[in-house]
Design a protein around this motif. Structure first.
Motif, PDB file in Angstrom:
ATOM      1  N   ASN A  27      49.684 -19.088  87.690  1.00  0.00           N
ATOM      2  CA  ASN A  27      48.620 -19.837  88.365  1.00  0.00           C
ATOM      3  C   ASN A  27      47.827 -18.958  89.333  1.00  0.00           C
ATOM      4  O   ASN A  27      47.767 -19.246  90.513  1.00  0.00           O
ATOM      5  CB  ASN A  27      49.197 -21.058  89.082  1.00  0.00           C
ATOM      6  N   PRO A  28      47.215 -17.877  88.817  1.00  0.00           N
ATOM      7  CA  PRO A  28      46.353 -17.098  89.709  1.00  0.00           C
ATOM      8  C   PRO A  28      45.224 -17.984  90.210  1.00  0.00           C
ATOM      9  O   PRO A  28      44.805 -18.897  89.506  1.00  0.00           O
ATOM     10  CB  PRO A  28      45.822 -15.986  88.805  1.00  0.00           C
ATOM     11  N   LEU A  29      44.775 -17.722  91.423  1.00  0.00           N
ATOM     12  CA  LEU A  29      43.664 -18.498  91.955  1.00  0.00           C
ATOM     13  C   LEU A  29      42.365 -18.015  91.301  1.00  0.00           C
ATOM     14  O   LEU A  29      42.291 -16.868  90.850  1.00  0.00           O
ATOM     15  CB  LEU A  29      43.603 -18.330  93.469  1.00  0.00           C
ATOM     16  N   THR A  63      41.627 -14.991  86.429  1.00  0.00           N
ATOM     17  CA  THR A  63      41.892 -15.963  85.370  1.00  0.00           C
ATOM     18  C   THR A  63      41.533 -15.412  83.995  1.00  0.00           C
ATOM     19  O   THR A  63      41.866 -16.014  82.982  1.00  0.00           O
ATOM     20  CB  THR A  63      41.117 -17.266  85.636  1.00  0.00           C
TER      21      THR A  63
END
Lengths: 271, 310
Positions: free
Chosen positions: A113-115, A166
């Motif tokens: 879950n990278p920002l 992302t």
């Protein structure tokens, strides 16, 4: 260049015996609303090694993991009693702030879950939250390089640090999610099935990385995958119905489990 | 219902050709839905054609466009008549600007509270109340402008006239806020929860999560909310007519009375003889309004879509 001292496995284990425990859970009970998910959990996780939490779905292993940095509290209806100590400090104590707890106890999730920020900003996100004063650009560059080197990602992304995180592959994203924990210098890394969204090759790469980080960090990892628990952990904790059934060295658990339930589970008779 | 097995080729063919009730219902439903969909386009085209046809002859032959946009005198009944709409354009812009100064902070705060902080019943109740607020008829807002804000502005700011840009802007802002709140909250809700969780797990406070992660990610949706709010403010008529003082002079401050494009059309169309120049000039104003709102909506749509593609 950042040089990381490599430790041999036996060295790690000797270190684990001497150091104070990374996590001490005592009489932990946890309810989601009226449903009790954890019953009187007592558990001591040693420093500097990888401990795997195994058990069937719904046994409470993720819940226990998520209690260790208080991310469980995002849900408004969670009640917790008992204590969890990290390096001797009660993280549920009156003085403890969950913001600080999370800087010391990092968490990696099931799905990477990278920002939706650049790779660089992702690595620096936690640091910027907790830094008491402004870091120079050079300091930040150093931090980014060191963190990305530690997760073996530096060479692959050093030329595109400004790109959106992302856009990376799932494996790279998950490694980045580990890297962004490092600048706040955590002592414990929690991993909630960190490879379950990855293909076999990526799984093996991330497992290798976890094995590399061992010694520098105490790692608690939840896994559904028995083979993974066996090859990538020093100790294993088997949980069932919200209770800890067995906790022993990984080899011992897989070769000669002490409890009938444990052997049934690892032989695939249920779960 | 039991069906006998089809033994011969003939009966299978008959069976395959059978149209049962579900087939007909599906056909009917598809027809009804497509008619509804196509009629939307039809209405837009028809309205555009109507407005255009009423004002077209005048706009084409006798109207000076530079006078319309920049002329300061709107005197259609004087001889010779002048059709300068600058005062209304300025009035509309002033009032819309004040409305957004009110509505943007109000609706964004409300959306953040409803979307990020309120939980359970409180959240559901608030959403219902916001929607209820959006359903208040505009004439009621007009009355509030006349009877409540008017004396309030007079006494608080010590001005002679309380029916002015400030009054109309406040009213319009309050009117636009509910729909903007709903749209902004939708934009916040569209931010994946995994982002919030990731940020919180790194030790972000709730507020840090909101301003470092949620708001930046929701920006296209929030911009669209503002644009649609502006569209709403532009098009509102009766409440502004009642609260603005309806004075055909470009305002110099928020305490000046003003007139908007919509209010002018509403106020004058009834007294203009059908097909007279004045009548047609009002339709030209309608055309201008139509294009402005159309452009705003199109822009809002582009912003939201552009984000989805990327």
């Amino acid at each position: 260049m950042v040089d990381l001292p490599k430790r041999r496995p036996d060295e790690v284990l000797v270190h684990a015996k001497e150091a104070p425990p990374a996590i001490e859970v005592a009489r932990l009970n946890l309810w989601y609303g009226k449903f009790q998910a954890l019953h009187d959990v007592d558990l001591t996780i040693k420093s500097g090694i990888v401990t795997a939490l195994i058990g069937p779905s719904g046994c409470g292993k993720s819940t226990l993991l998520r209690s260790c940095n208080r991310i469980n509290e995002r849900l408004g209806y969670v009640t917790t009693t008992g204590t969890i100590k990290v390096l001797g400090e009660d993280i549920y104590g009156e003085q403890a702030s969950r913001i600080q707890v999370r800087a010391h106890v990092g968490m990696v999730f099931q799905r990477p879950n990278p920002l939706p920020l650049s790779i660089r900003d992702n690595v620096l996100f936690g640091h910027r939250l907790h830094a008491t004063r402004h870091s120079s650009r050079a300091d930040e560059d150093g931090m980014v390089e060191q963190a990305l080197r530690e997760v073996l990602l530096w060479d692959r992304v050093k030329d595109r640090l400004q790109h959106k995180a992302t856009g990376l592959s799932l494996e790279e994203q998950q490694k980045l999610c580990i890297a962004r924990l490092l600048p706040t210098k955590p002592t414990v890394l929690l991993m909630d099935e960190p490879c379950s969204a990855l293909d076999p090759e990526a799984t093996s790469a991330v497992e290798d990385l976890i094995w590399d980080l061992r010694g520098h960090y105490s790692i608690l990892i939840v896994t559904h995958n028995m083979a993974q628990a066996r090859r990538a952990s020093d100790e294993c904790v088997f949980m069932l119905m919200g209770r800890v059934v067995e906790h022993s060295a990984t080899e011992a658990m897989f070769v000669s489990p002490q409890q009938q339930q444990t052997s049934d589970y690892i032989e695939g008779r249920f779960g | 219902m039991t069906r006998t097995p089809t033994s011969t080729h003939d009966s299978l063919a008959r069976e395959l050709a059978r149209r049962d009730a579900a087939w007909w219902r599906d056909l009917a439903a598809r027809l009804a839905v497509s008619i509804g969909g196509v009629s939307t386009i039809l209405f837009i085209v028809a309205i555009f054609a109507f407005i255009g046809s009423q004002g077209f002859e005048f706009a084409w032959n006798r109207l000076s466009w530079s006078e319309l946009f920049f002329g300061t005198r709107w005197e259609p009944t004087v001889s010779p008549p002048t059709y300068g709409a600058w005062a209304m354009i300025a009035g509309t812009a002033w009032i819309t600007a004040v409305a957004m100064l009110v509505a943007v902070p109000l609706s964004f705060c409300a959306a953040v509270y409803i979307g990020e902080f309120a939980t359970g019943r409180r959240r559901e109740w608030l959403k219902i109340l916001v929607e209820l607020l959006a359903a208040i008829p505009s004439v009621v807002w007009g009355v509030i402008g006349l009877q409540v804000f008017n004396p309030m502005i007079q006494s608080v700011f010590g001005v002679q006239i309380g029916l002015n840009v400030l009054n109309a802007g406040l009213i319009l802002g309050l009117m636009a806020a509910p729909i903007m709140t709903t749209l902004a909250e939708d934009a916040l809700k569209a931010v994946p929860d995994s982002y919030r969780e990731a940020a919180e797990a790194l030790g972000a406070t709730r507020w840090q999560v909101i301003y470092k992660v949620v708001l930046p990610h929701a920006r296209p949706g929030l911009s669209a909310a503002v644009l649609l709010g502006i569209g709403r403010a532009f098009g509102e008529t009766i409440a502004v007519l009642m609260a603005s003082g309806h004075t055909l002079m470009a305002p110099g401050s928020v305490f000046d009375s003003a007139a908007t494009l919509t209010a002018t059309i509403a106020a004058e169309l009834g007294e203009a003889a059908v097909d007279s120049d004045h009548y047609q000039a009002l339709f030209v104003l309608g055309l201008v309004l139509f294009f402005i709102t159309f452009a705003i909506n199109l822009l809002a749509d582009r912003i939201v879509r552009g984000r989805r593609r990327s």
